[in-house]
Motif scaffolding. Structure first.
Motif, PDB file in Angstrom:
ATOM      1  N   ASN A   7       0.805  -1.222   0.000  1.00  0.00           N
ATOM      2  CA  ASN A   7       0.000   0.000   0.000  1.00  0.00           C
ATOM      3  C   ASN A   7       0.840   1.275   0.000  1.00  0.00           C
ATOM      4  OD1 ASN A   7      -2.514  -1.280  -0.042  1.00  0.00           O
ATOM      5  ND2 ASN A   7      -2.422  -1.641   2.152  1.00  0.00           N
ATOM      6  N   ARG A   9      -3.960   0.584  -7.039  1.00  0.00           N
ATOM      7  CA  ARG A   9      -3.992   1.195  -5.700  1.00  0.00           C
ATOM      8  C   ARG A   9      -4.481   2.637  -5.763  1.00  0.00           C
ATOM      9  NH1 ARG A   9       1.705   1.318  -3.215  1.00  0.00           N
ATOM     10  NH2 ARG A   9       1.870   3.155  -4.500  1.00  0.00           N
ATOM     11  N   PHE A  67      -6.443   1.516  -1.031  1.00  0.00           N
ATOM     12  CA  PHE A  67      -5.537   0.518  -0.457  1.00  0.00           C
ATOM     13  C   PHE A  67      -6.085  -0.898  -0.577  1.00  0.00           C
ATOM     14  CE2 PHE A  67      -3.567   3.754   2.675  1.00  0.00           C
ATOM     15  CZ  PHE A  67      -2.701   4.182   1.696  1.00  0.00           C
ATOM     16  N   TYR A 109      -6.823  -4.174   1.318  1.00  0.00           N
ATOM     17  CA  TYR A 109      -7.072  -4.566   2.705  1.00  0.00           C
ATOM     18  C   TYR A 109      -6.960  -6.070   2.906  1.00  0.00           C
ATOM     19  CZ  TYR A 109      -8.586   0.194   3.431  1.00  0.00           C
ATOM     20  OH  TYR A 109      -8.622   1.555   3.515  1.00  0.00           O
ATOM     21  N   LEU A 121       0.260  -6.106   3.897  1.00  0.00           N
ATOM     22  CA  LEU A 121      -0.866  -5.211   3.615  1.00  0.00           C
ATOM     23  C   LEU A 121      -1.140  -4.244   4.749  1.00  0.00           C
ATOM     24  CD1 LEU A 121      -3.290  -7.749   1.940  1.00  0.00           C
ATOM     25  CD2 LEU A 121      -1.768  -6.135   0.835  1.00  0.00           C
TER      26      LEU A 121
END
Length: 142
Positions: free
Chosen positions: A84, A109, A114, A116, A141
């Motif tokens: 991320n 992204r 982001f 998850y 992550l």
């Protein structure tokens, strides 16, 4: 010749009712056995397979790392990359990720936000069901 037993209508209804109850109980028993079996199975970390849950009397470390899996000290552990926050240069350090795939990860992204869950990486063009388990040990992550 055998004589057939004739039942009165009340006796027939009683027999049918007990057969119906027995059928429902048998179906309920089969359903509960299936549910208990599924609850006992836990998904693997990669999501690709299932394994039987560890017995409760083992410690967490014993249940997760069998002796046969422990790596020798000579094996170098590659640090995980924060997908991320990583740039193209950092993403290229992941085995199997080239400049094109790294740019596709960054594009996904920036477009959708982001990642998850590990399965969110499947939305990236170039990462499929076979590629994802290979990338997961090198991806963070958080």
């Amino acid at each position: 010749m055998k004589k057939r037993l004739r039942l009165s209508p009340a006796a027939r209804d009683k027999r049918r009712g007990s057969q119906r109850i027995f059928g429902w109980l048998l179906a309920l028993l089969c359903l509960s056995a299936a549910v208990l079996t599924l609850l006992h199975l836990r998904p693997d970390a990669t999501g690709a397979a299932y394994f039987i849950a560890a017995p409760r009397n083992l410690t967490r470390a014993q249940a997760q790392v069998p002796d046969a899996v422990v790596q020798s000290p000579e094996v170098a552990v590659q640090p995980q990359v924060q997908v991320n926050l990583a740039s193209v240069d950092e993403l290229i350090t992941i085995p199997g990720v080239g400049p094109t795939l790294a740019q596709a990860i960054i594009d996904e992204r920036t477009t959708n936000g982001f990642f998850y869950y590990p399965e969110d990486l499947l939305c990236v063009k170039g990462i499929g069901e076979k590629t994802l388990p290979k990338l997961l040990p090198y991806v963070n992550l958080d």
